[in-house]
Design a protein around this motif. Structure first.
Motif, mmCIF file in Angstrom:
data_model
loop_
_atom_site.group_PDB
_atom_site.id
_atom_site.type_symbol
_atom_site.label_atom_id
_atom_site.label_comp_id
_atom_site.label_asym_id
_atom_site.label_seq_id
_atom_site.Cartn_x
_atom_site.Cartn_y
_atom_site.Cartn_z
ATOM 1 N N THR A 151 -2.005 -1.971 -6.868
ATOM 2 C CA THR A 151 -3.091 -1.940 -6.659
ATOM 3 C C THR A 151 -3.510 -3.406 -6.823
ATOM 4 O O THR A 151 -4.495 -3.710 -5.964
ATOM 5 C CB THR A 151 -3.927 -1.053 -7.646
ATOM 6 O OG1 THR A 151 -3.371 0.324 -7.678
ATOM 7 C CG2 THR A 151 -5.377 -1.174 -7.731
ATOM 8 N N PRO B 77 -2.580 8.126 -1.130
ATOM 9 C CA PRO B 77 -3.585 7.513 -1.889
ATOM 10 C C PRO B 77 -3.492 7.867 -3.324
ATOM 11 O O PRO B 77 -3.948 6.960 -4.150
ATOM 12 C CB PRO B 77 -4.934 8.183 -1.111
ATOM 13 C CG PRO B 77 -4.397 8.938 0.012
ATOM 14 C CD PRO B 77 -2.800 8.990 -0.214
ATOM 15 N N HIS C 213 -7.800 3.121 -0.643
ATOM 16 C CA HIS C 213 -6.785 3.264 0.044
ATOM 17 C C HIS C 213 -7.142 3.411 1.490
ATOM 18 O O HIS C 213 -6.497 3.171 2.463
ATOM 19 C CB HIS C 213 -5.987 4.278 -0.618
ATOM 20 C CG HIS C 213 -4.854 4.741 0.262
ATOM 21 N ND1 HIS C 213 -4.441 5.301 1.321
ATOM 22 C CD2 HIS C 213 -3.384 4.309 -0.276
ATOM 23 C CE1 HIS C 213 -3.260 5.497 1.707
ATOM 24 N NE2 HIS C 213 -2.590 4.948 0.885
ATOM 25 N N LEU D 220 -1.942 4.789 -5.687
ATOM 26 C CA LEU D 220 -2.798 3.659 -5.991
ATOM 27 C C LEU D 220 -3.538 4.005 -7.291
ATOM 28 O O LEU D 220 -4.372 4.547 -7.317
ATOM 29 C CB LEU D 220 -3.636 3.169 -4.915
ATOM 30 C CG LEU D 220 -4.123 2.022 -4.737
ATOM 31 C CD1 LEU D 220 -2.790 0.838 -4.348
ATOM 32 C CD2 LEU D 220 -5.308 1.858 -3.483
ATOM 33 N N LEU E 74 0.987 -1.255 -0.056
ATOM 34 C CA LEU E 74 -0.071 -0.076 -0.059
ATOM 35 C C LEU E 74 0.715 1.178 0.036
ATOM 36 O O LEU E 74 1.749 1.521 1.072
ATOM 37 C CB LEU E 74 -1.017 0.126 1.206
ATOM 38 C CG LEU E 74 -2.014 1.054 1.510
ATOM 39 C CD1 LEU E 74 -3.111 0.929 0.044
ATOM 40 C CD2 LEU E 74 -2.606 1.171 2.513
#
Length: 136
Positions: free
Chosen positions: A40, A30, A117, A33, A26
Motif C-alpha cells: 500500500t 482490491p 486500488h 491493499l 498493486l
C-alpha cells in the motif's frame, strides 16, 4: 532536441517509472491493499509521485505557452482543455486526479483503499494519455 523536449522526455520517463512501480506492487484483489502495508505504501507513494509530475507538467505547459498561471492544479487541466491540448473528458479525469493527489498528501490515514486500488488500476492510462498529448 530542445530543452523543453528534453525536460518533457525526462519527466515522462519519471512518470513511467512511477507507474511501473505502482503496477508491480498493486495486488490484483482490491481487498489485499491493506492499511500500513509495504504494498500500500509503495502504491500510494508512486501513484502520488506520478500524478504530481503530471500536474507539474500541466502547470509548466500553461505558463510556457502563455496560457496563464493556473490558480489550482485542476485549473491547469481545464486551461489545457480550453487551449485544445487535451480533450474535455481527459481534462475532467485529470482534474479529479489532482483532487486525489491532495487527498493522498493531506489525508493519507483516511484513504479508501478500494478507491485507491481502482484509481491505481484505471488512472495510469490517463496519465500516459496526457504525456502523449504534450508530445503532439
Amino acid at each position: 532536441m530542445t530543452d523543453d523536449e528534453q525536460l518533457l522526455a525526462e519527466r515522462s520517463a519519471a512518470v513511467v517509472r512511477h507507474l511501473d512501480r505502482v503496477a508491480a506492487h498493486l495486488p490484483a484483489d482490491p481487498d489485499a491493499l491493506t492499511p500500513m502495508s509495504s504494498a500500500t505504501d509503495t502504491v500510494v507513494l508512486h501513484l502520488w509521485q506520478a500524478v504530481q509530475v503530471v500536474i507539474d507538467l500541466a502547470v509548466a505547459t500553461c505558463v510556457r505557452r502563455g496560457l496563464g498561471n493556473p490558480e489550482t492544479y485542476a485549473a491547469a487541466f481545464r486551461i489545457l482543455r480550453d487551449a485544445g491540448t487535451i480533450d474535455a473528458e481527459l481534462a475532467d479525469r485529470l482534474a479529479r486526479a489532482a483532487g486525489f493527489r491532495n487527498l493522498l498528501v493531506h489525508a493519507y490515514a483516511a484513504l479508501d483503499l478500494r478507491r485507491v486500488h481502482a484509481i491505481a488500476t484505471q488512472g495510469p492510462a490517463d496519465l500516459r494519455a496526457f504525456l502523449v498529448a504534450l508530445q503532439g
